[in-house]
Write a protein that holds these residues in place. Structure first.
Motif, mmCIF file in Angstrom:
data_model
loop_
_atom_site.group_PDB
_atom_site.id
_atom_site.type_symbol
_atom_site.label_atom_id
_atom_site.label_comp_id
_atom_site.label_asym_id
_atom_site.label_seq_id
_atom_site.Cartn_x
_atom_site.Cartn_y
_atom_site.Cartn_z
ATOM 1 N N PRO A 145 0.797 -1.225 0.000
ATOM 2 C CA PRO A 145 0.000 0.000 0.000
ATOM 3 C C PRO A 145 0.832 1.280 0.000
ATOM 4 O O PRO A 145 0.389 2.310 -0.484
ATOM 5 C CB PRO A 145 -0.838 -0.111 1.270
ATOM 6 C CG PRO A 145 -0.190 -1.139 2.110
ATOM 7 C CD PRO A 145 0.601 -2.023 1.191
ATOM 8 N N THR A 146 2.051 1.227 0.519
ATOM 9 C CA THR A 146 2.866 2.440 0.584
ATOM 10 C C THR A 146 3.613 2.747 -0.699
ATOM 11 O O THR A 146 3.859 3.899 -1.013
ATOM 12 C CB THR A 146 3.882 2.334 1.743
ATOM 13 O OG1 THR A 146 4.645 1.136 1.573
ATOM 14 C CG2 THR A 146 3.179 2.310 3.085
ATOM 15 N N THR A 147 3.964 1.686 -1.457
ATOM 16 C CA THR A 147 4.774 1.912 -2.665
ATOM 17 C C THR A 147 4.037 1.591 -3.958
ATOM 18 O O THR A 147 4.440 2.049 -5.020
ATOM 19 C CB THR A 147 6.047 1.044 -2.635
ATOM 20 O OG1 THR A 147 5.655 -0.331 -2.661
ATOM 21 C CG2 THR A 147 6.889 1.320 -1.399
#
Length: 58
Positions: free
Chosen positions: A44-46
């Motif tokens: 989800p972050t990258t």
């Protein structure tokens, strides 16, 4: 709603092109309907694909 219909409520994930991509289980996971779709989990972050050894729970 579960009480009114005497049943368990589960979640599902769908899209216009494939109305049954995955379904939820009692353990809070989603299981991909692999007869119809391939889902590639991403971080989800990258936004990059996760390794097969990484947990896919969000």
């Amino acid at each position: 709603m579960a009480t009114a219909f005497d049943t368990k409520i589960r979640t599902s994930y769908a899209a216009t092109g494939c109305t049954y991509l995955s379904y939820g289980c009692a353990h809070g996971w989603h299981h991909v309907n692999t007869d119809w779709a391939v889902l590639e989990p991403v971080a989800p972050t990258t936004g990059r694909p996760r390794r097969a050894s990484d947990p896919t729970r969000c």
